[in-house]
Design a protein around this motif. Structure first.
Motif, PDB file in Angstrom:
ATOM      1  N   GLY A  35      17.437 -49.137  39.036  1.00 44.04           N
ATOM      2  CA  GLY A  35      18.776 -49.708  39.091  1.00 44.04           C
ATOM      3  C   GLY A  35      19.640 -48.934  40.075  1.00 44.04           C
ATOM      4  N   GLU A  36      20.914 -48.814  39.774  1.00 49.26           N
ATOM      5  CA  GLU A  36      21.834 -48.106  40.675  1.00 49.26           C
ATOM      6  C   GLU A  36      21.425 -46.654  40.888  1.00 49.26           C
ATOM      7  OE1 GLU A  36      24.372 -49.344  42.639  1.00 49.26           O
ATOM      8  OE2 GLU A  36      23.358 -51.172  42.006  1.00 49.26           O
ATOM      9  N   SER A  37      20.735 -46.065  39.931  1.00 49.50           N
ATOM     10  CA  SER A  37      20.251 -44.683  40.078  1.00 49.50           C
ATOM     11  C   SER A  37      19.118 -44.584  41.094  1.00 49.50           C
ATOM     12  CB  SER A  37      19.768 -44.133  38.737  1.00 49.50           C
ATOM     13  OG  SER A  37      20.849 -44.060  37.836  1.00 49.50           O
TER      14      SER A  37
ATOM     15  N   ARG B 229      19.383 -46.021  44.111  1.00 50.12           N
ATOM     16  CA  ARG B 229      19.967 -46.036  45.460  1.00 50.12           C
ATOM     17  C   ARG B 229      19.956 -44.610  45.994  1.00 50.12           C
ATOM     18  NH1 ARG B 229      21.387 -50.859  46.953  1.00 50.12           N
ATOM     19  NH2 ARG B 229      22.218 -52.358  45.473  1.00 50.12           N
ATOM     20  N   HIS B 230      19.654 -44.452  47.264  1.00 53.89           N
ATOM     21  CA  HIS B 230      19.400 -43.121  47.806  1.00 53.89           C
ATOM     22  C   HIS B 230      19.752 -43.059  49.287  1.00 53.89           C
ATOM     23  CE1 HIS B 230      15.904 -45.759  48.194  1.00 53.89           C
ATOM     24  NE2 HIS B 230      15.824 -45.247  49.409  1.00 53.89           N
TER      25      HIS B 230
ATOM     26  N   ARG C  35      18.619 -39.569  39.035  1.00 49.72           N
ATOM     27  CA  ARG C  35      18.903 -40.366  40.230  1.00 49.72           C
ATOM     28  C   ARG C  35      17.915 -40.009  41.337  1.00 49.72           C
ATOM     29  NH1 ARG C  35      23.983 -42.590  42.786  1.00 49.72           N
ATOM     30  NH2 ARG C  35      23.128 -43.215  44.776  1.00 49.72           N
TER      31      ARG C  35
ATOM     32  N   HIS D 270      15.155 -49.169  43.850  1.00 50.75           N
ATOM     33  CA  HIS D 270      16.325 -49.793  43.232  1.00 50.75           C
ATOM     34  C   HIS D 270      15.895 -50.710  42.091  1.00 50.75           C
ATOM     35  CE1 HIS D 270      19.622 -52.793  42.904  1.00 50.75           C
ATOM     36  NE2 HIS D 270      20.309 -51.680  42.820  1.00 50.75           N
ATOM     37  N   ASP D 271      14.824 -51.469  42.290  1.00 49.76           N
ATOM     38  CA  ASP D 271      14.333 -52.353  41.229  1.00 49.76           C
ATOM     39  C   ASP D 271      13.918 -51.571  39.990  1.00 49.76           C
ATOM     40  OD1 ASP D 271      14.724 -54.569  42.838  1.00 49.76           O
ATOM     41  OD2 ASP D 271      12.597 -54.793  43.351  1.00 49.76           O
TER      42      ASP D 271
END
Length: 162
Positions: free
Chosen positions: A123-125, A127-128, A90, A119-120
């Motif tokens: 994916g969800e990993s 997000r920060h 992540r 994010h592209d």
């Protein structure tokens, strides 16, 4: 994981640049206790700098190009440094330094493209958490510099099934 990143970038019409080497007495990436700290990556394509300072008249496409360039450089150096036993779990934190004129106040918007690209890719990993800071100058008069903090996990080798 590297194959996944390269494949995902290809789907997005992007490629990783060559992994930049540090231009000083520091490491490009330090890995400690499952966390990778990626040193600041300036908006540079080869030896050409995407220069600042940013102001209210800076075209949005220049800002987008600078942000994407920084992210791709950071991912490139991270991928080049990771041992085969580790994978990206992540993106934890993005810190961005925006070379801006004193009355510019949209630092966060400059970093939006970098956040969106992470994010592209992941994916969800991807997000920060994030900080966007305005500064008076950056190395090489760059427009933008970003740092990443990344959680790592053990890479599970895939074994072919028969």
């Amino acid at each position: 994981m590297t194959t996944n990143i390269v494949g995902r970038l290809a789907q997005l019409g992007l490629t990783l640049p060559p992994s930049p080497s540090p231009r000083g007495a520091y490491e490009a990436v330090v890995i400690h206790d499952g966390i990778a700290y990626v040193s600041g990556q300036v908006s540079r394509v080869g030896d050409d700098i995407i220069a600042g300072p940013v102001d209210h008249d800076t075209p949005p496409e220049v800002i987008r190009h600078a942000a994407r360039t920084c992210v791709l450089r950071a991912v490139s150096v991270l991928v080049a440094t990771l041992p085969a036993t580790l994978a990206i779990e992540r993106i934890l934190f993005l810190r961005g330094f925006v070379n801006a004129v004193p009355d510019f106040a949209n630092h966060s918007q400059v970093l939006d493209e970098a956040s969106a690209l992470l994010h592209d890719i992941f994916g969800e990993s991807g997000r920060h958490a994030r900080s966007a800071l305005g500064v008076a100058s950056l190395p090489g008069v760059g427009l933008l510099e970003i740092e990443l903090t990344v959680a790592l996990t053990s890479a599970t080798p895939t074994t072919p099934t028969t």
